[in-house]
Motif scaffolding. Sequence first.
Motif, mmCIF file in Angstrom:
data_model
loop_
_atom_site.group_PDB
_atom_site.id
_atom_site.type_symbol
_atom_site.label_atom_id
_atom_site.label_comp_id
_atom_site.label_asym_id
_atom_site.label_seq_id
_atom_site.Cartn_x
_atom_site.Cartn_y
_atom_site.Cartn_z
ATOM 1 N N THR A 178 1.174 5.099 11.136
ATOM 2 C CA THR A 178 2.059 6.278 11.642
ATOM 3 C C THR A 178 1.415 7.685 10.584
ATOM 4 O O THR A 178 1.250 8.629 10.946
ATOM 5 C CB THR A 178 3.216 5.901 11.639
ATOM 6 O OG1 THR A 178 3.706 5.187 12.624
ATOM 7 C CG2 THR A 178 3.955 7.411 12.067
ATOM 8 N N HIS A 179 1.635 7.151 9.247
ATOM 9 C CA HIS A 179 1.321 8.180 8.225
ATOM 10 C C HIS A 179 -0.090 7.957 7.493
ATOM 11 O O HIS A 179 -0.132 8.643 6.500
ATOM 12 C CB HIS A 179 2.539 7.996 7.145
ATOM 13 C CG HIS A 179 3.726 8.401 7.881
ATOM 14 N ND1 HIS A 179 4.742 7.256 8.369
ATOM 15 C CD2 HIS A 179 4.538 9.425 8.385
ATOM 16 C CE1 HIS A 179 5.827 7.625 8.718
ATOM 17 N NE2 HIS A 179 5.633 8.974 8.717
ATOM 18 N N LYS A 180 -0.800 7.032 8.029
ATOM 19 C CA LYS A 180 -2.050 6.847 7.340
ATOM 20 C C LYS A 180 -2.015 6.939 5.752
ATOM 21 O O LYS A 180 -2.756 7.575 5.032
ATOM 22 C CB LYS A 180 -3.014 8.083 7.837
ATOM 23 C CG LYS A 180 -3.437 7.900 9.120
ATOM 24 C CD LYS A 180 -3.954 6.580 9.712
ATOM 25 C CE LYS A 180 -4.658 6.922 11.437
ATOM 26 N NZ LYS A 180 -3.267 6.706 12.111
ATOM 27 N N ARG A 181 -1.305 5.904 5.168
ATOM 28 C CA ARG A 181 -1.246 5.814 3.867
ATOM 29 C C ARG A 181 -1.050 4.320 3.673
ATOM 30 O O ARG A 181 -0.678 3.481 4.386
ATOM 31 C CB ARG A 181 0.018 6.314 3.215
ATOM 32 C CG ARG A 181 1.464 6.110 3.782
ATOM 33 C CD ARG A 181 2.617 7.063 3.156
ATOM 34 N NE ARG A 181 2.472 8.267 3.538
ATOM 35 C CZ ARG A 181 2.664 9.445 2.895
ATOM 36 N NH1 ARG A 181 3.752 9.143 1.721
ATOM 37 N NH2 ARG A 181 2.582 10.644 3.024
ATOM 38 N N ARG A 182 -1.335 3.862 2.483
ATOM 39 C CA ARG A 182 -1.199 2.453 1.912
ATOM 40 C C ARG A 182 0.297 2.110 1.855
ATOM 41 O O ARG A 182 0.960 2.772 1.500
ATOM 42 C CB ARG A 182 -1.931 2.190 0.714
ATOM 43 C CG ARG A 182 -2.196 0.789 0.453
ATOM 44 C CD ARG A 182 -3.332 0.455 -0.845
ATOM 45 N NE ARG A 182 -4.520 0.949 -0.598
ATOM 46 C CZ ARG A 182 -5.334 0.413 -0.204
ATOM 47 N NH1 ARG A 182 -5.342 -0.866 0.561
ATOM 48 N NH2 ARG A 182 -6.458 0.886 0.060
ATOM 49 N N LEU A 183 0.458 0.668 2.332
ATOM 50 C CA LEU A 183 1.706 0.364 2.151
ATOM 51 C C LEU A 183 2.058 0.024 0.565
ATOM 52 O O LEU A 183 1.272 -0.362 -0.188
ATOM 53 C CB LEU A 183 1.933 -0.911 2.875
ATOM 54 C CG LEU A 183 2.061 -0.990 4.530
ATOM 55 C CD1 LEU A 183 2.237 -2.459 4.930
ATOM 56 C CD2 LEU A 183 2.946 -0.081 4.984
ATOM 57 N N GLN A 184 3.224 0.188 0.071
ATOM 58 C CA GLN A 184 3.676 -0.008 -1.409
ATOM 59 C C GLN A 184 4.237 -1.348 -1.584
ATOM 60 O O GLN A 184 4.899 -1.671 -0.344
ATOM 61 C CB GLN A 184 4.773 1.065 -1.675
ATOM 62 C CG GLN A 184 4.069 2.591 -1.485
ATOM 63 C CD GLN A 184 2.926 2.843 -2.579
ATOM 64 O OE1 GLN A 184 2.942 2.731 -3.887
ATOM 65 N NE2 GLN A 184 1.748 2.574 -2.172
ATOM 66 N N SER A 185 4.251 -1.803 -2.572
ATOM 67 C CA SER A 185 4.703 -3.141 -2.970
ATOM 68 C C SER A 185 5.195 -2.954 -4.515
ATOM 69 O O SER A 185 5.605 -4.026 -4.862
ATOM 70 C CB SER A 185 3.897 -4.333 -2.902
ATOM 71 O OG SER A 185 2.675 -3.956 -3.715
#
Length: 254
Positions: A178-185
């Motif tokens: 949806t937001h074209k960004r890498r998931l954060q962990s």
Amino acid sequence: MNLTSTPKYRLYPSWDLAAPNLPPRSRLFNLEPLGIGTSQVESLTGYIARLADAHCVSPGGLFGCELLPLLDNPYWQDQLTKKQVTSILGYGFVAQTPAMNGTGKIASQWVKVLENITRQTGLESLTLLPWRAFTSTLSLLRRKRAWCSACYEEWLIRKRPIYEPLIWCIEAVKICTTHKRRLQSTCHWCNRQSYPLSTKTRPGFCSACSRWLGRAAALSLLPSEMLSDADVEWDTFAATSVGTLLSTALTNSA
């Protein structure tokens, strides 16, 4: 007044004093899982965190006092007699929580426990159990939580439920489509990671420092969220493919 007139009485139907046939009651709130039948289906660990929030207790308290006593596992039943029950989720079990969303015995046992205590059905769809016959377990699930900070912020603004989709738990999914960004962990406040379910897990908040993990999509990307054009293309394909698979889980498990 005519004293010789015969009084008239109205007849009413008699009361049925038999106890009504009530359906079985659940021990815990019959919380409806989110996103079943879609690519954004909720994870089982996230469902437990929301269930705890619905009862205004910590996941550790719910886990130790209500859920773990129902688990058919002699080792953890023995641990309940030796350790503080409200903290037992942090006594080694926390490392097992990724498997609660997976394809094996641990996921199957916890689906049974939660369906029993909530009277909800179809909770298998919150795990990868529908795909256990042909899915490799090798590097299938992340060991630590992952999230899209923009999704959290958007849901908060739109007053939508804050939850943790199962797709975020899958190792192959690196991006929010949806937001074209890498998931954060890693929490952008305290720089720490956490397991999918721990004593203080709360959807949308860091389990370590308890601060909000959302960030507005309009803000500049964090370095850890940035993707190259090549990464966007491949990771979008991978995430879309996994999402399509998850959206059919309800049909396959029926």
